[in-house]
Each structure stands twice: as structure tokens, then as C-alpha cells.
Write a protein that holds these residues in place. Sequence first.
Motif, mmCIF file in Angstrom:
data_model
loop_
_atom_site.group_PDB
_atom_site.id
_atom_site.type_symbol
_atom_site.label_atom_id
_atom_site.label_comp_id
_atom_site.label_asym_id
_atom_site.label_seq_id
_atom_site.Cartn_x
_atom_site.Cartn_y
_atom_site.Cartn_z
ATOM 1 N N VAL A 27 0.873 -1.167 0.000
ATOM 2 C CA VAL A 27 0.000 0.000 0.000
ATOM 3 C C VAL A 27 0.914 1.221 0.000
ATOM 4 N N LYS A 28 0.788 2.049 -1.051
ATOM 5 C CA LYS A 28 1.672 3.202 -1.216
ATOM 6 C C LYS A 28 0.838 4.469 -1.388
ATOM 7 N N ILE A 29 1.327 5.543 -0.782
ATOM 8 C CA ILE A 29 0.619 6.823 -0.823
ATOM 9 C C ILE A 29 1.594 7.969 -1.055
ATOM 10 N N LYS A 30 1.024 9.140 -1.333
ATOM 11 C CA LYS A 30 1.770 10.397 -1.331
ATOM 12 C C LYS A 30 1.035 11.351 -0.399
ATOM 13 N N LEU A 31 1.784 12.151 0.343
ATOM 14 C CA LEU A 31 1.228 13.117 1.283
ATOM 15 C C LEU A 31 1.393 14.523 0.743
ATOM 16 N N TYR A 32 0.503 15.434 1.187
ATOM 17 C CA TYR A 32 0.582 16.839 0.795
ATOM 18 C C TYR A 32 0.555 17.701 2.052
ATOM 19 N N ASN A 33 1.509 18.604 2.157
ATOM 20 C CA ASN A 33 1.561 19.528 3.288
ATOM 21 C C ASN A 33 0.795 20.789 2.907
ATOM 22 N N SER A 34 -0.435 20.897 3.371
ATOM 23 C CA SER A 34 -1.248 22.076 3.081
ATOM 24 C C SER A 34 -1.152 23.118 4.182
ATOM 25 N N GLY A 35 -0.249 22.899 5.140
ATOM 26 C CA GLY A 35 -0.040 23.855 6.224
ATOM 27 C C GLY A 35 1.003 24.895 5.872
ATOM 28 N N SER A 36 1.278 25.773 6.830
ATOM 29 C CA SER A 36 2.237 26.857 6.609
ATOM 30 C C SER A 36 3.612 26.564 7.204
#
Length: 78
Positions: A27-36
Amino acid sequence: MQLAIDLTLAEITSPQDVVTAGDSVDVKIKLYNSGSSALSSATINWELDGVQQTPYQWTGSLSPRATSNEITIGSYRS
């Protein structure tokens, strides 16, 4: 208002297709940093077919508005 710490799932990269019975699949994913603020760690809780899986402890460096490389968070046998 933008949160300082805000990590979201960008994409599930695997599996993308039907899995043959008896196969083991990562199981593979990508993360996104939507913070500051830049992120250096996170606990990723996930489940499969309603069954809680072992949380994945991610560490690294993810700048604001950046997407991670592919991360393998676990595997399962179909």
C-alpha cells in the motif's frame, strides 16, 4: 485561515487495480503539506476493509505546499 500543521492524503498510488486472490500488495501513498510550516513527522492511521492496520510512523522533511515522494505504509494479502 491556514493552519500551521495540516497534512493531507494527496494520492493512493498502489494498489491501483484489482488484486488477484492470494497476492500480496504494498500500500503506497503520497502526502501533501497544506499547512504553513514544514513537517518532519506524522503518524498515519489507516484501515483496510474496515480493519484498522498498524499505524505508519512517517519521518522526513515536507515543505509547505509540497507533495511527498511515494511512501509504502504497509501491505496486505488479498
